[in-house]
Write a protein that holds these residues in place. Sequence first.
Motif, mmCIF file in Angstrom:
data_model
loop_
_atom_site.group_PDB
_atom_site.id
_atom_site.type_symbol
_atom_site.label_atom_id
_atom_site.label_comp_id
_atom_site.label_asym_id
_atom_site.label_seq_id
_atom_site.Cartn_x
_atom_site.Cartn_y
_atom_site.Cartn_z
ATOM 1 N N PRO A 196 0.840 -1.207 0.000
ATOM 2 C CA PRO A 196 0.000 0.000 0.000
ATOM 3 C C PRO A 196 0.871 1.252 0.000
ATOM 4 C CG PRO A 196 -0.742 -1.598 1.643
ATOM 5 C CD PRO A 196 0.600 -2.063 1.164
ATOM 6 N N PRO A 197 0.341 2.382 -0.453
ATOM 7 C CA PRO A 197 -1.059 2.563 -0.898
ATOM 8 C C PRO A 197 -1.306 1.915 -2.260
ATOM 9 C CG PRO A 197 0.171 4.576 -1.212
ATOM 10 C CD PRO A 197 1.086 3.643 -0.482
ATOM 11 N N ILE A 198 -2.488 1.356 -2.415
ATOM 12 C CA ILE A 198 -2.892 0.683 -3.653
ATOM 13 C C ILE A 198 -4.094 1.414 -4.228
ATOM 14 C CG2 ILE A 198 -3.876 -1.434 -4.598
ATOM 15 C CD1 ILE A 198 -2.284 -2.955 -2.426
ATOM 16 N N LYS A 199 -3.946 1.898 -5.443
ATOM 17 C CA LYS A 199 -5.058 2.569 -6.142
ATOM 18 C C LYS A 199 -5.128 1.990 -7.552
ATOM 19 C CE LYS A 199 -5.710 6.997 -5.762
ATOM 20 N NZ LYS A 199 -5.492 8.465 -5.801
ATOM 21 N N GLY A 224 -12.771 -1.133 -8.912
ATOM 22 C CA GLY A 224 -11.762 -0.253 -8.345
ATOM 23 C C GLY A 224 -11.408 -0.651 -6.930
ATOM 24 N N LEU A 225 -10.174 -0.384 -6.543
ATOM 25 C CA LEU A 225 -9.711 -0.696 -5.188
ATOM 26 C C LEU A 225 -8.734 0.380 -4.739
ATOM 27 C CD1 LEU A 225 -9.461 -2.791 -2.818
ATOM 28 C CD2 LEU A 225 -7.487 -3.721 -4.061
ATOM 29 N N TRP A 226 -8.978 0.906 -3.527
ATOM 30 C CA TRP A 226 -8.040 1.864 -2.924
ATOM 31 C C TRP A 226 -7.809 1.413 -1.488
ATOM 32 C CZ3 TRP A 226 -8.863 7.916 -2.609
ATOM 33 C CH2 TRP A 226 -7.692 8.512 -2.108
ATOM 34 N N ILE A 227 -6.558 1.068 -1.184
ATOM 35 C CA ILE A 227 -6.179 0.637 0.161
ATOM 36 C C ILE A 227 -5.020 1.494 0.659
ATOM 37 C CG2 ILE A 227 -5.148 -1.234 1.529
ATOM 38 C CD1 ILE A 227 -6.647 -3.216 -0.127
ATOM 39 N N SER A 228 -5.184 2.023 1.841
ATOM 40 C CA SER A 228 -4.103 2.769 2.499
ATOM 41 C C SER A 228 -4.405 2.832 3.994
ATOM 42 C CB SER A 228 -3.968 4.176 1.912
ATOM 43 O OG SER A 228 -5.016 5.007 2.365
ATOM 44 N N GLU A 229 -3.661 3.621 4.711
ATOM 45 C CA GLU A 229 -3.864 3.709 6.155
ATOM 46 C C GLU A 229 -4.970 4.694 6.526
ATOM 47 O OE1 GLU A 229 -0.306 4.276 8.388
ATOM 48 O OE2 GLU A 229 0.903 3.028 7.055
ATOM 49 N N HIS A 294 -13.650 -5.692 3.309
ATOM 50 C CA HIS A 294 -13.813 -6.516 4.500
ATOM 51 C C HIS A 294 -12.445 -6.839 5.110
ATOM 52 C CE1 HIS A 294 -15.110 -9.767 7.123
ATOM 53 N NE2 HIS A 294 -16.389 -9.498 6.825
ATOM 54 N N PRO A 295 -12.319 -6.813 6.432
ATOM 55 C CA PRO A 295 -11.042 -7.138 7.082
ATOM 56 C C PRO A 295 -10.483 -8.504 6.674
ATOM 57 C CG PRO A 295 -12.534 -6.161 8.672
ATOM 58 C CD PRO A 295 -13.328 -6.377 7.423
ATOM 59 N N ASN A 296 -11.374 -9.496 6.450
ATOM 60 C CA ASN A 296 -10.903 -10.816 6.030
ATOM 61 C C ASN A 296 -10.231 -10.763 4.668
ATOM 62 O OD1 ASN A 296 -11.887 -11.938 8.364
ATOM 63 N ND2 ASN A 296 -13.745 -12.782 7.424
ATOM 64 N N VAL A 297 -10.753 -9.914 3.787
ATOM 65 C CA VAL A 297 -10.172 -9.776 2.450
ATOM 66 C C VAL A 297 -8.802 -9.107 2.552
ATOM 67 C CG1 VAL A 297 -10.453 -8.728 0.172
ATOM 68 C CG2 VAL A 297 -12.441 -9.696 1.348
ATOM 69 N N ILE A 298 -8.706 -8.070 3.371
ATOM 70 C CA ILE A 298 -7.404 -7.407 3.566
ATOM 71 C C ILE A 298 -6.396 -8.399 4.133
ATOM 72 C CG2 ILE A 298 -6.199 -5.633 4.888
ATOM 73 C CD1 ILE A 298 -8.596 -3.849 4.577
ATOM 74 N N LYS A 299 -6.846 -9.250 5.053
ATOM 75 C CA LYS A 299 -5.960 -10.268 5.623
ATOM 76 C C LYS A 299 -5.522 -11.259 4.540
ATOM 77 C CE LYS A 299 -7.186 -11.693 9.615
ATOM 78 N NZ LYS A 299 -7.933 -12.392 10.700
ATOM 79 N N GLY A 310 -9.714 0.197 3.278
ATOM 80 C CA GLY A 310 -9.898 0.692 1.919
ATOM 81 C C GLY A 310 -11.317 0.511 1.447
ATOM 82 N N PHE A 311 -11.557 0.880 0.191
ATOM 83 C CA PHE A 311 -12.883 0.689 -0.386
ATOM 84 C C PHE A 311 -12.735 0.061 -1.763
ATOM 85 C CE2 PHE A 311 -11.893 5.063 -1.813
ATOM 86 C CZ PHE A 311 -12.092 4.928 -3.184
ATOM 87 N N ALA A 312 -13.810 -0.554 -2.206
ATOM 88 C CA ALA A 312 -13.849 -1.176 -3.532
ATOM 89 C C ALA A 312 -15.208 -0.896 -4.162
ATOM 90 C CB ALA A 312 -13.614 -2.686 -3.424
#
Length: 346
Positions: A196-199, A224-229, A294-299, A310-312
């Motif tokens: 991350p960050p992933i956009k 779309g996917l955006w992941i960061s802190e 979802h936290p499981n997906v991030i894991k 993040g959001f999708a």
Amino acid sequence: MLLRKMTYSLDDVIKEAELEFKNAKDSASLENSKARFLGKNGLITTFFKQLASLSIDDKRQQGIIFNNAKKRIEQMLVEKREYLQKMELDARNSNELIDVTLPGRGKMIGSIHPIMRTQERIEKIFRSIGFKVIDGPEIETDWNNFTALNSPLGHPARSMQDTFYLDFKDHKNDLPLLLRTHTSPMQVRYATNNKPPIKIIAPGKTYRVDSDATHSPMFHQIEGLWISEEVSFADLKGIYTNFLKCFFENDNLSLRFRPSFFPFTEPSAEIDMMFNDGPNRGKWLEISGAGQVHPNVIKNFGLDPEKYMGFAFGSGLERLTMLRYGISDLRYFYENDLRFLQQIRY
């Protein structure tokens, strides 16, 4: 007496064949004449059949005469056939003669398919705000398509009525491969190999067992996917609202986020859009599914859900294209009818 009679009759046949070949006007009539003289029941064949009643010496003598007559008729046939073929070729070349003094015919101008035009437009919009466009395989593993996205075994999305499964197996977990049902597997592939960050956005073809005026067994999605802190659901609302305004070139539209359920996001929402002007004014239209990852997906991405969020979102390209260009039936996209495709050039 028999030999003289047969020789005389044979000469008549040769003269008759020569005259008939000479009068043949085309290849079809010539081949008919060939059958009359050289066919299975032709006149020359009849002469050969008479050899059975002759003595050995007479057979030898008459056989030579008959063979010479046959060769003569065959030679006349070949000469006439070559002549007719040359005449027919000359006539065809004359009819197809190119007049080099005529002005050139303009080439037909092609156009980009409406769906590809939509995809290019979306990619341009998201690239302008820092998103990366990624692409990947349409044949996917069970892990990438379902399990990593929080859809365990037994989930309805795995049903044979929804998914095209293949006879081949994924050698890692001995589960069948499948045609991806969404482009979300590209989120798994990218997020597990990048920090991350992933956009990212992932456009492409997807497959589900469905076919009618508004559904196709093969269709296009963009996810779309955006992941960061620090990213939040508020960022999703702002980005997607501005995206739709840019895509439709219309600031006079409204959005609402209805609570919904998706296994890979929590909370989840259906995004509805309403034009405040134009032919679709005042009508809410479902446009996308979205939510906080979802936290499981991030894991499953190999990331710490306590640190990253993040959001999708996912949208159908056909749906966006139909709304932008006023198309009523999704099947028009795949019928290859130039009357339809040539209407959308810009």
